[in-house]
Scaffold this motif. Sequence first.
Motif, PDB file in Angstrom:
ATOM      1  N   TYR A 183     -19.967 -47.520  31.323  1.00  0.00           N
ATOM      2  CA  TYR A 183     -21.258 -47.122  30.777  1.00  0.00           C
ATOM      3  C   TYR A 183     -22.428 -47.764  31.526  1.00  0.00           C
ATOM      4  N   ASP A 184     -22.248 -49.040  31.928  1.00  0.00           N
ATOM      5  CA  ASP A 184     -23.376 -49.758  32.516  1.00  0.00           C
ATOM      6  C   ASP A 184     -22.998 -50.627  33.718  1.00  0.00           C
ATOM      7  N   GLY A 185     -21.730 -50.628  34.137  1.00  0.00           N
ATOM      8  CA  GLY A 185     -21.321 -51.360  35.324  1.00  0.00           C
ATOM      9  C   GLY A 185     -21.150 -52.853  35.151  1.00  0.00           C
ATOM     10  N   ARG A 186     -21.239 -53.372  33.948  1.00  0.00           N
ATOM     11  CA  ARG A 186     -21.075 -54.809  33.737  1.00  0.00           C
ATOM     12  C   ARG A 186     -19.600 -55.188  33.783  1.00  0.00           C
ATOM     13  N   ALA A 187     -19.321 -56.399  34.281  1.00  0.00           N
ATOM     14  CA  ALA A 187     -17.943 -56.881  34.434  1.00  0.00           C
ATOM     15  C   ALA A 187     -17.702 -58.063  33.494  1.00  0.00           C
ATOM     16  N   PHE A 188     -16.477 -58.146  32.980  1.00  0.00           N
ATOM     17  CA  PHE A 188     -16.121 -59.193  32.026  1.00  0.00           C
ATOM     18  C   PHE A 188     -14.709 -59.704  32.290  1.00  0.00           C
ATOM     19  N   THR A 189     -14.493 -60.957  31.956  1.00  0.00           N
ATOM     20  CA  THR A 189     -13.147 -61.533  32.001  1.00  0.00           C
ATOM     21  C   THR A 189     -12.708 -62.039  30.625  1.00  0.00           C
ATOM     22  N   ASP A 190     -13.599 -62.013  29.673  1.00  0.00           N
ATOM     23  CA  ASP A 190     -13.302 -62.452  28.306  1.00  0.00           C
ATOM     24  C   ASP A 190     -13.218 -61.219  27.403  1.00  0.00           C
ATOM     25  N   PRO A 191     -12.043 -60.917  26.837  1.00  0.00           N
ATOM     26  CA  PRO A 191     -11.929 -59.706  26.011  1.00  0.00           C
ATOM     27  C   PRO A 191     -12.809 -59.715  24.769  1.00  0.00           C
ATOM     28  N   SER A 192     -13.250 -60.888  24.335  1.00  0.00           N
ATOM     29  CA  SER A 192     -14.119 -60.939  23.165  1.00  0.00           C
ATOM     30  C   SER A 192     -15.496 -60.356  23.473  1.00  0.00           C
ATOM     31  N   GLN A 193     -15.832 -60.199  24.767  1.00  0.00           N
ATOM     32  CA  GLN A 193     -17.103 -59.618  25.157  1.00  0.00           C
ATOM     33  C   GLN A 193     -16.997 -58.118  25.409  1.00  0.00           C
ATOM     34  N   VAL A 194     -15.805 -57.573  25.171  1.00  0.00           N
ATOM     35  CA  VAL A 194     -15.551 -56.156  25.403  1.00  0.00           C
ATOM     36  C   VAL A 194     -15.336 -55.469  24.059  1.00  0.00           C
ATOM     37  N   ASP A 195     -16.000 -54.347  23.858  1.00  0.00           N
ATOM     38  CA  ASP A 195     -15.795 -53.531  22.662  1.00  0.00           C
ATOM     39  C   ASP A 195     -14.926 -52.331  23.011  1.00  0.00           C
ATOM     40  N   ILE A 196     -14.175 -51.843  22.039  1.00  0.00           N
ATOM     41  CA  ILE A 196     -13.472 -50.570  22.195  1.00  0.00           C
ATOM     42  C   ILE A 196     -14.356 -49.503  21.563  1.00  0.00           C
ATOM     43  N   ASP A 197     -14.907 -48.660  22.413  1.00  0.00           N
ATOM     44  CA  ASP A 197     -15.822 -47.617  21.952  1.00  0.00           C
ATOM     45  C   ASP A 197     -15.058 -46.362  21.563  1.00  0.00           C
ATOM     46  N   HIS A 198     -15.452 -45.770  20.445  1.00  0.00           N
ATOM     47  CA  HIS A 198     -14.999 -44.429  20.099  1.00  0.00           C
ATOM     48  C   HIS A 198     -15.957 -43.454  20.778  1.00  0.00           C
ATOM     49  N   MET A 199     -15.439 -42.655  21.715  1.00  0.00           N
ATOM     50  CA  MET A 199     -16.291 -41.688  22.411  1.00  0.00           C
ATOM     51  C   MET A 199     -17.134 -40.907  21.403  1.00  0.00           C
ATOM     52  N   VAL A 200     -16.492 -40.260  20.452  1.00  0.00           N
ATOM     53  CA  VAL A 200     -17.206 -39.667  19.320  1.00  0.00           C
ATOM     54  C   VAL A 200     -17.177 -40.703  18.198  1.00  0.00           C
ATOM     55  N   PRO A 201     -18.308 -41.325  17.892  1.00  0.00           N
ATOM     56  CA  PRO A 201     -18.325 -42.408  16.904  1.00  0.00           C
ATOM     57  C   PRO A 201     -17.823 -41.949  15.536  1.00  0.00           C
ATOM     58  N   LEU A 202     -17.317 -42.896  14.773  1.00  0.00           N
ATOM     59  CA  LEU A 202     -16.742 -42.563  13.471  1.00  0.00           C
ATOM     60  C   LEU A 202     -17.785 -41.936  12.549  1.00  0.00           C
ATOM     61  N   ALA A 203     -18.988 -42.489  12.540  1.00  0.00           N
ATOM     62  CA  ALA A 203     -20.020 -41.937  11.663  1.00  0.00           C
ATOM     63  C   ALA A 203     -20.433 -40.539  12.116  1.00  0.00           C
ATOM     64  N   ASN A 204     -20.446 -40.303  13.432  1.00  0.00           N
ATOM     65  CA  ASN A 204     -20.758 -38.970  13.916  1.00  0.00           C
ATOM     66  C   ASN A 204     -19.675 -37.984  13.512  1.00  0.00           C
ATOM     67  N   ALA A 205     -18.416 -38.428  13.597  1.00  0.00           N
ATOM     68  CA  ALA A 205     -17.309 -37.561  13.163  1.00  0.00           C
ATOM     69  C   ALA A 205     -17.441 -37.226  11.683  1.00  0.00           C
ATOM     70  N   TRP A 206     -17.838 -38.211  10.883  1.00  0.00           N
ATOM     71  CA  TRP A 206     -18.034 -37.971   9.443  1.00  0.00           C
ATOM     72  C   TRP A 206     -19.066 -36.871   9.220  1.00  0.00           C
ATOM     73  N   ARG A 207     -20.166 -36.945   9.962  1.00  0.00           N
ATOM     74  CA  ARG A 207     -21.233 -35.951   9.817  1.00  0.00           C
ATOM     75  C   ARG A 207     -20.838 -34.596  10.405  1.00  0.00           C
ATOM     76  N   SER A 208     -19.760 -34.582  11.205  1.00  0.00           N
ATOM     77  CA  SER A 208     -19.350 -33.365  11.917  1.00  0.00           C
ATOM     78  C   SER A 208     -18.138 -32.679  11.310  1.00  0.00           C
ATOM     79  N   GLY A 209     -17.688 -33.166  10.156  1.00  0.00           N
ATOM     80  CA  GLY A 209     -16.560 -32.521   9.495  1.00  0.00           C
ATOM     81  C   GLY A 209     -15.474 -33.443   9.004  1.00  0.00           C
ATOM     82  N   ALA A 210     -15.443 -34.686   9.502  1.00  0.00           N
ATOM     83  CA  ALA A 210     -14.395 -35.615   9.086  1.00  0.00           C
ATOM     84  C   ALA A 210     -14.566 -36.074   7.646  1.00  0.00           C
ATOM     85  N   ASP A 211     -15.722 -35.783   7.057  1.00  0.00           N
ATOM     86  CA  ASP A 211     -15.909 -36.127   5.645  1.00  0.00           C
ATOM     87  C   ASP A 211     -14.967 -35.329   4.753  1.00  0.00           C
TER      88      ASP A 211
END
Length: 219
Positions: free
Chosen positions: A106-134
Amino acid sequence: MRTRSGSRALGALALAAALTLGAAGCVPLEEPEEPAGTGGGTATQMLSQLTVAEANPMRGYSRNRFPHWRKTGKNCDVRDTVLERDGKDIQHSGCNVVGGRWESVYDGRAFTDPSQVDIDHMVPLANAWRSGADDWDDSKRGDFANDLDRPQLFAVSASSNRAKGDQDPSQWKPPNRSYWCQYAGDWVAVKHHWQLTVTSAEKAALADMLEGCTWESKP
């Protein structure tokens, strides 16, 4: 449908490209021949098949309605699996990933500590809720939140993940413009497979991002 091996291959492609990042530039990602699809044609064709609708209300939403992270394979859970898939020189402590190297597409930043890395949902959970997952049950929402077969889960910088939040591509795009074709193609592939709706603004933004992508001009 993208297989796990296919997901790893595309993840490896993105990471290899990310390693060529200049100190002040964006990740110069080389486009794959076509985004991971679902058998529905090009991303533009799949986008045309999505239902356009107003966003559903957030009433009743909670991240707990999308149970994650599930236990998986030799890793402790799906988070560890994505960290291992998207990283290099991975280190374990038992089943946990505790070290390695990650490049955030997303932004080219590099990390060696997994605590600084997030697992992103391409389609966010809240967006899915608004899109039919409700309308889904929690079991299906859990399948969506832990989906390793579609281009839905990525190891990215925590800052980019949190800047994105639950926004769709009409509201937020990766700072790395060279990733936009892949981002839009993956977003469409996920929504197409899970039969989620798009807003008119979201569809227009996706169409704009896909315009000129190399795979879209193929006969």
